[in-house]
Design a protein around this motif. Structure first.
Motif, PDB file in Angstrom:
ATOM      1  N   TRP A   1      -5.916 -31.136 -10.861  1.00  0.00           N
ATOM      2  CA  TRP A   1      -5.704 -30.247  -9.713  1.00  0.00           C
ATOM      3  C   TRP A   1      -5.988 -28.790 -10.092  1.00  0.00           C
ATOM      4  CZ3 TRP A   1      -0.371 -28.753  -7.304  1.00  0.00           C
ATOM      5  CH2 TRP A   1      -0.588 -28.063  -6.107  1.00  0.00           C
ATOM      6  N   GLN A   2      -5.501 -28.376 -11.263  1.00  0.00           N
ATOM      7  CA  GLN A   2      -5.756 -27.001 -11.696  1.00  0.00           C
ATOM      8  C   GLN A   2      -7.245 -26.759 -11.925  1.00  0.00           C
ATOM      9  OE1 GLN A   2      -2.339 -26.924 -14.801  1.00  0.00           O
ATOM     10  NE2 GLN A   2      -2.640 -24.803 -14.218  1.00  0.00           N
ATOM     11  N   MET A   3      -7.935 -27.747 -12.464  1.00  0.00           N
ATOM     12  CA  MET A   3      -9.365 -27.591 -12.690  1.00  0.00           C
ATOM     13  C   MET A   3     -10.116 -27.506 -11.362  1.00  0.00           C
ATOM     14  SD  MET A   3     -11.731 -29.823 -15.270  1.00  0.00           S
ATOM     15  CE  MET A   3     -13.507 -29.574 -15.356  1.00  0.00           C
ATOM     16  N   GLU A   4      -9.682 -28.273 -10.370  1.00  0.00           N
ATOM     17  CA  GLU A   4     -10.283 -28.184  -9.040  1.00  0.00           C
ATOM     18  C   GLU A   4     -10.099 -26.790  -8.449  1.00  0.00           C
ATOM     19  OE1 GLU A   4      -9.879 -32.800  -7.429  1.00  0.00           O
ATOM     20  OE2 GLU A   4      -8.282 -31.347  -7.053  1.00  0.00           O
ATOM     21  N   GLN A   5      -8.926 -26.207  -8.663  1.00  0.00           N
ATOM     22  CA  GLN A   5      -8.699 -24.837  -8.185  1.00  0.00           C
ATOM     23  C   GLN A   5      -9.593 -23.856  -8.924  1.00  0.00           C
ATOM     24  OE1 GLN A   5      -4.453 -23.674  -7.848  1.00  0.00           O
ATOM     25  NE2 GLN A   5      -3.979 -25.831  -8.209  1.00  0.00           N
ATOM     26  N   ALA A   6      -9.712 -24.036 -10.229  1.00  0.00           N
ATOM     27  CA  ALA A   6     -10.520 -23.118 -11.028  1.00  0.00           C
ATOM     28  C   ALA A   6     -11.987 -23.155 -10.611  1.00  0.00           C
ATOM     29  CB  ALA A   6     -10.387 -23.473 -12.511  1.00  0.00           C
TER      30      ALA A   6
ATOM     31  N   ARG B   1      -6.160 -22.552  -3.753  1.00  0.00           N
ATOM     32  CA  ARG B   1      -5.407 -21.987  -4.869  1.00  0.00           C
ATOM     33  C   ARG B   1      -3.909 -22.086  -4.607  1.00  0.00           C
ATOM     34  NH1 ARG B   1      -9.149 -16.528  -4.932  1.00  0.00           N
ATOM     35  NH2 ARG B   1     -11.057 -17.544  -5.690  1.00  0.00           N
ATOM     36  N   SER B   2      -3.184 -22.472  -5.648  1.00  0.00           N
ATOM     37  CA  SER B   2      -1.741 -22.661  -5.517  1.00  0.00           C
ATOM     38  C   SER B   2      -1.041 -22.191  -6.779  1.00  0.00           C
ATOM     39  CB  SER B   2      -1.420 -24.139  -5.258  1.00  0.00           C
ATOM     40  OG  SER B   2      -0.027 -24.376  -5.315  1.00  0.00           O
ATOM     41  N   ASN B   3       0.155 -21.679  -6.597  1.00  0.00           N
ATOM     42  CA  ASN B   3       0.990 -21.270  -7.731  1.00  0.00           C
ATOM     43  C   ASN B   3       2.027 -22.338  -8.062  1.00  0.00           C
ATOM     44  OD1 ASN B   3       1.455 -19.257  -9.708  1.00  0.00           O
ATOM     45  ND2 ASN B   3       3.272 -18.540  -8.612  1.00  0.00           N
ATOM     46  N   HIS B   4       1.806 -23.552  -7.555  1.00  0.00           N
ATOM     47  CA  HIS B   4       2.698 -24.662  -7.884  1.00  0.00           C
ATOM     48  C   HIS B   4       2.751 -24.847  -9.398  1.00  0.00           C
ATOM     49  CE1 HIS B   4       4.606 -28.641  -7.259  1.00  0.00           C
ATOM     50  NE2 HIS B   4       3.918 -28.976  -8.343  1.00  0.00           N
TER      51      HIS B   4
ATOM     52  N   HIS C   1      -2.098 -19.678 -15.696  1.00  0.00           N
ATOM     53  CA  HIS C   1      -2.682 -20.698 -16.566  1.00  0.00           C
ATOM     54  C   HIS C   1      -3.962 -21.253 -15.959  1.00  0.00           C
ATOM     55  CE1 HIS C   1      -2.955 -24.980 -18.072  1.00  0.00           C
ATOM     56  NE2 HIS C   1      -3.086 -24.268 -19.172  1.00  0.00           N
ATOM     57  N   THR C   2      -3.999 -21.388 -14.648  1.00  0.00           N
ATOM     58  CA  THR C   2      -5.231 -21.839 -13.995  1.00  0.00           C
ATOM     59  C   THR C   2      -6.374 -20.876 -14.271  1.00  0.00           C
ATOM     60  OG1 THR C   2      -3.910 -22.879 -12.235  1.00  0.00           O
ATOM     61  CG2 THR C   2      -6.244 -22.522 -11.783  1.00  0.00           C
ATOM     62  N   LEU C   3      -6.081 -19.576 -14.306  1.00  0.00           N
ATOM     63  CA  LEU C   3      -7.115 -18.594 -14.627  1.00  0.00           C
ATOM     64  C   LEU C   3      -7.588 -18.737 -16.073  1.00  0.00           C
ATOM     65  CD1 LEU C   3      -5.909 -15.320 -12.830  1.00  0.00           C
ATOM     66  CD2 LEU C   3      -7.739 -16.893 -12.144  1.00  0.00           C
ATOM     67  N   ILE C   4      -6.673 -19.081 -16.972  1.00  0.00           N
ATOM     68  CA  ILE C   4      -7.088 -19.333 -18.366  1.00  0.00           C
ATOM     69  C   ILE C   4      -8.075 -20.496 -18.404  1.00  0.00           C
ATOM     70  CG2 ILE C   4      -6.282 -20.071 -20.645  1.00  0.00           C
ATOM     71  CD1 ILE C   4      -3.671 -18.622 -20.102  1.00  0.00           C
ATOM     72  N   ILE C   5      -7.748 -21.563 -17.670  1.00  0.00           N
ATOM     73  CA  ILE C   5      -8.672 -22.696 -17.595  1.00  0.00           C
ATOM     74  C   ILE C   5     -10.021 -22.245 -17.036  1.00  0.00           C
ATOM     75  CG2 ILE C   5      -9.085 -24.910 -16.457  1.00  0.00           C
ATOM     76  CD1 ILE C   5      -6.108 -25.448 -16.562  1.00  0.00           C
ATOM     77  N   LYS C   6      -9.971 -21.430 -15.994  1.00  0.00           N
ATOM     78  CA  LYS C   6     -11.220 -20.978 -15.363  1.00  0.00           C
ATOM     79  C   LYS C   6     -12.089 -20.180 -16.332  1.00  0.00           C
ATOM     80  CE  LYS C   6     -12.971 -18.576 -11.278  1.00  0.00           C
ATOM     81  NZ  LYS C   6     -12.603 -17.928  -9.992  1.00  0.00           N
ATOM     82  N   VAL C   7     -11.479 -19.330 -17.128  1.00  0.00           N
ATOM     83  CA  VAL C   7     -12.239 -18.524 -18.090  1.00  0.00           C
ATOM     84  C   VAL C   7     -13.001 -19.427 -19.057  1.00  0.00           C
ATOM     85  CG1 VAL C   7     -12.028 -16.949 -20.045  1.00  0.00           C
ATOM     86  CG2 VAL C   7     -10.784 -16.476 -17.930  1.00  0.00           C
ATOM     87  N   PHE C   8     -12.316 -20.425 -19.615  1.00  0.00           N
ATOM     88  CA  PHE C   8     -12.973 -21.298 -20.591  1.00  0.00           C
ATOM     89  C   PHE C   8     -13.988 -22.226 -19.934  1.00  0.00           C
ATOM     90  CE2 PHE C   8      -9.219 -20.108 -23.103  1.00  0.00           C
ATOM     91  CZ  PHE C   8      -9.840 -19.778 -24.302  1.00  0.00           C
ATOM     92  N   LEU C   9     -13.698 -22.693 -18.721  1.00  0.00           N
ATOM     93  CA  LEU C   9     -14.663 -23.543 -18.038  1.00  0.00           C
ATOM     94  C   LEU C   9     -15.936 -22.773 -17.709  1.00  0.00           C
ATOM     95  CD1 LEU C   9     -12.475 -25.622 -15.539  1.00  0.00           C
ATOM     96  CD2 LEU C   9     -13.432 -26.343 -17.726  1.00  0.00           C
TER      97      LEU C   9
ATOM     98  N   SER D   1      -1.078 -30.236 -28.445  1.00  0.00           N
ATOM     99  CA  SER D   1      -2.095 -29.212 -28.671  1.00  0.00           C
ATOM    100  C   SER D   1      -3.394 -29.529 -27.946  1.00  0.00           C
ATOM    101  CB  SER D   1      -2.367 -29.050 -30.174  1.00  0.00           C
ATOM    102  OG  SER D   1      -3.103 -30.148 -30.692  1.00  0.00           O
ATOM    103  N   ILE D   2      -3.646 -30.808 -27.620  1.00  0.00           N
ATOM    104  CA  ILE D   2      -4.892 -31.173 -26.938  1.00  0.00           C
ATOM    105  C   ILE D   2      -4.675 -31.559 -25.478  1.00  0.00           C
ATOM    106  CG2 ILE D   2      -5.896 -31.960 -29.104  1.00  0.00           C
ATOM    107  CD1 ILE D   2      -5.577 -34.849 -27.965  1.00  0.00           C
ATOM    108  N   CYS D   3      -3.419 -31.629 -25.026  1.00  0.00           N
ATOM    109  CA  CYS D   3      -3.145 -31.980 -23.633  1.00  0.00           C
ATOM    110  C   CYS D   3      -3.487 -30.795 -22.733  1.00  0.00           C
ATOM    111  CB  CYS D   3      -1.682 -32.368 -23.462  1.00  0.00           C
ATOM    112  SG  CYS D   3      -1.274 -32.867 -21.777  1.00  0.00           S
ATOM    113  N   MET D   4      -4.323 -31.015 -21.730  1.00  0.00           N
ATOM    114  CA  MET D   4      -4.801 -29.935 -20.881  1.00  0.00           C
ATOM    115  C   MET D   4      -3.731 -29.591 -19.836  1.00  0.00           C
ATOM    116  SD  MET D   4      -8.424 -29.664 -18.898  1.00  0.00           S
ATOM    117  CE  MET D   4      -9.010 -28.117 -18.204  1.00  0.00           C
ATOM    118  N   GLY D   5      -2.697 -28.939 -20.292  1.00  0.00           N
ATOM    119  CA  GLY D   5      -1.615 -28.529 -19.413  1.00  0.00           C
ATOM    120  C   GLY D   5      -1.050 -27.200 -19.871  1.00  0.00           C
ATOM    121  N   LYS D   6      -0.057 -26.733 -19.132  1.00  0.00           N
ATOM    122  CA  LYS D   6       0.517 -25.412 -19.426  1.00  0.00           C
ATOM    123  C   LYS D   6       1.505 -25.440 -20.576  1.00  0.00           C
ATOM    124  CE  LYS D   6       3.978 -26.182 -15.796  1.00  0.00           C
ATOM    125  NZ  LYS D   6       3.392 -27.444 -15.266  1.00  0.00           N
TER     126      LYS D   6
END
Length: 601
Positions: free
Chosen positions: A133-138, A144-147, A152-160, A223-228
């Protein structure tokens, strides 16, 4: 350790005894309330007796531990000379070690290398529904949601964005994010090992800490789980370090004044670290603001009390008589010394107040104008109402005393005739998802005052049912034994996603039938047999009690206590490991504060 046979054994003071009483009562409550099902079979008098006996036993253990820690040198000095010599060989004197940047780098590289096999086995990441869901937002595929914290979603967006620009492939872009997250986790854990190394931690305990941070599978998997959780835990640990760094001015070492100057940094730089880590904690988890606010409140109160204790008359500090801004040491009066120390540490409260205010301002700006400008929707109403809803549903389901109009108010939110389909006293996720799909949470949002009064009035008539609901929803965080096995990593290793991302195992063969692999399953089973989230809490409070008994500045424990407190108020799952992961990985450092040799002034 230097032994002094003339050293007197310090008897427990009234202050020490009183400090331990609340901890003993907490342990007694943990045992009786954590075994709620078993406690029902006893009478009220029997349960009261259990409370008294557990409190007395806990108090005796805490008092004995504090006494031994406080008088270890004096007690060992009473041994025969041969036994003392053997003790010196087995436990050599603990001294601060000289810090070198390459030592920290070695710890970092060790942790990174230990986590690398997990990254290669589950390349590009450990993917769950929240991350999808966060990747879909990114990527602009969902609103966009702050749920889940949008920071953290923006961090994902930067790396993606960077990864897709480099590799033109979402799998590789996610792998770039995962590797950087793994590196951040390894860097923070390596830094904590470096702190233990510099504090002079003995080799056995230092090696134990290395195994704890580098070798435990749970650290490698998170360390490898794609979460907050990994990002929040890293910020949380750095916040604990910054807090400890601020309250303990310049650490005193046996290496002389030169080492003291090298060990300390300017007060402004310390409070800058406090500000940056505090903002990160607030933005990377929805309950981060409660952790920060509670910690900041305790920090300010403790400093005010410390100022009152040292404000009037003459006092002694390590043989130094201090009066106002004059210091007498070895017969020499040094004017302005105290003022200089205050500027270097916590004496000038301006840094504390300014950094705390700056964190709150940044958080409010982010939650208000910034998220509004980015068109980010806030979490829905039901998300933050775990405990009130569980209290009310328990009162209804267990046949409590509810008026017809109160039942009607509940019925307006969620169908009560189907309560067996969604109500789970241990897991609120099922209830809130059912309300989202089949209920009407908007009724609560539009009548918040009426529903708050409903919760209060029903609770006054059914207090024990509220207590039962509270215990079942939170028991995993303080009970040593729970009725369900705990899932350490995640229920998913690679969920279906619209990006076409699949596991591309780089080492060993891939078999979807052994999702986590035999080793990870074995460790999870072992954890459930020998450890629990409740054990984390028990050890945390034990270390805190010993630190207070020894008159240590125990403010470093505040973030962990506040994190646990926020879970007791609003956890959606009664035994979710990742919610209290920060407490788990902070234990080695907090143990060193409570049980180790104190170098702080």
């Amino acid at each position: 350790m230097r032994f002094n046979t003339d050293m007197r054994i310090q008897r427990p003071t009234l202050r020490s005894v009183l400090l331990l009483l609340p901890f003993a009562f907490c342990y007694a409550c943990f045992v009786v309330l954590g075994d709620w099902q078993g406690s029902v079979d006893y009478s009220n008098a029997q349960n009261l007796g259990r409370l008294v006996l557990w409190a007395a036993g806990s108090f005796a253990v805490l008092l004995a531990a504090g006494f031994l820690l406080e008088n270890g040198g004096a007690l060992t000095g009473c041994l025969p000379s041969g036994a003392q010599a053997l003790y010196r060989r087995v436990f050599p004197e603990r001294k601060r070690r000289q810090g070198h940047w390459w030592v920290c780098l070695l710890f970092f590289m060790l942790c990174l290398l230990c986590y690398l096999p997990y990254f290669l086995m589950y390349y590009p990441t450990w993917f769950n529904n929240d991350a999808v869901w966060q990747m879909e937002q990114a990527l602009g595929m969902a609103a966009r949601s702050n749920h889940h914290p949008y920071f953290h979603t923006l961090i994902i967006k930067v790396f993606l964005t960077a990864g897709y620009g480099l590799f033109h492939n979402y799998t590789a872009a996610v792998a770039l994010y995962t590797f950087c997250q793994m590196a951040v986790t390894a860097a923070v854990f390596g830094f904590y090992l470096y702190l233990l190394y510099r504090r002079g931690t003995r080799l056995f305990w230092l090696l134990s800490a290395v195994c704890f941070y580098a070798l435990l599978p749970v650290n490698g998997m998170f360390s490898i789980c794609m979460g907050k959780d990994a990002w929040f835990t890293a910020a949380f640990l750095l916040f604990i370090w910054a807090l400890n760094h601020c309250v303990n001015k310049a650490e005193v070492s046996s290496g002389g004044e030169g080492q003291n100057k090298a060990a300390g940094t300017s007060g402004s730089r310390r409070w800058l670290w406090f500000f940056m880590t505090g903002v990160s904690v607030c933005l990377l988890r929805s309950n981060g603001i409660f952790v920060f606010l509670g910690t900041a409140f305790l920090l300010i109160v403790s400093e005010i009390l410390a100022g009152k204790r040292s404000g009037g008359g003459l006092r002694k500090e390590n043989g130094i008589r201090v009066a106002g801004k004059l210091v007498e040491k070895n017969g020499i009066r040094v004017a302005g010394k105290l003022a200089e120390e205050n500027r270097a540490g916590l004496g000038g409260k301006q840094g504390m107040y300014a950094s705390t205010a700056a964190v709150l301002i940044c958080y409010l700006l982010w939650q208000g104008p910034v998220l509004h400008a980015l068109q980010v929707e806030p979490p829905d109403t039901i998300e933050s109402l775990t405990m009130p809803v569980q209290h009310l549903l328990c009162a209804y389901a267990r046949g409590g005393n509810l008026k017809p109009e109160e039942v009607a108010m509940l019925e307006a939110v969620v169908p009560l005739e189907k309560i067996d389909d969604y109500y789970n006293p241990y897991l609120f996720d099922m209830t809130k998802n059912y309300i989202r799909q089949h209920g009407d949470q908007q009724v609560i949002a539009e009548n918040m005052g009426e529903y708050a009064r409903l919760w209060l009035e029903v609770g006054l008539r059914n207090p024990m049912l509220y207590v039962e609901a509270q215990i079942r929803q939170t028991a995993g965080y303080y009970a040593l034994h729970i009725p369900h096995d705990q899932i350490l990593y995640s229920e998913y290793f690679m969920v279906d996603n619209p990006f076409g991302i699949e596991n591309e195992r780089k080492v060993f063969s891939y078999d979807a039938g052994i999702a986590m692999g035999g080793f990870l399953q074995w460790f999870q089973t072992l954890y459930n047999k020998v450890w629990s989230l409740g054990m984390n809490t028990w050890l945390l409070l034990f270390a805190l009690a010993c630190a207070l008994y020894r008159k240590r500045r125990a403010i470093s424990f505040a973030p962990c206590v506040m994190l646990l407190g926020s879970l007791l108020l609003a956890t959606p799952v009664y035994n979710e490991f990742r919610y209290a992961y920060g407490v788990f990985v902070a234990l080695p450092f907090l143990f060193s504060v409570a049980f180790g040799k104190g170098y702080e002034r």
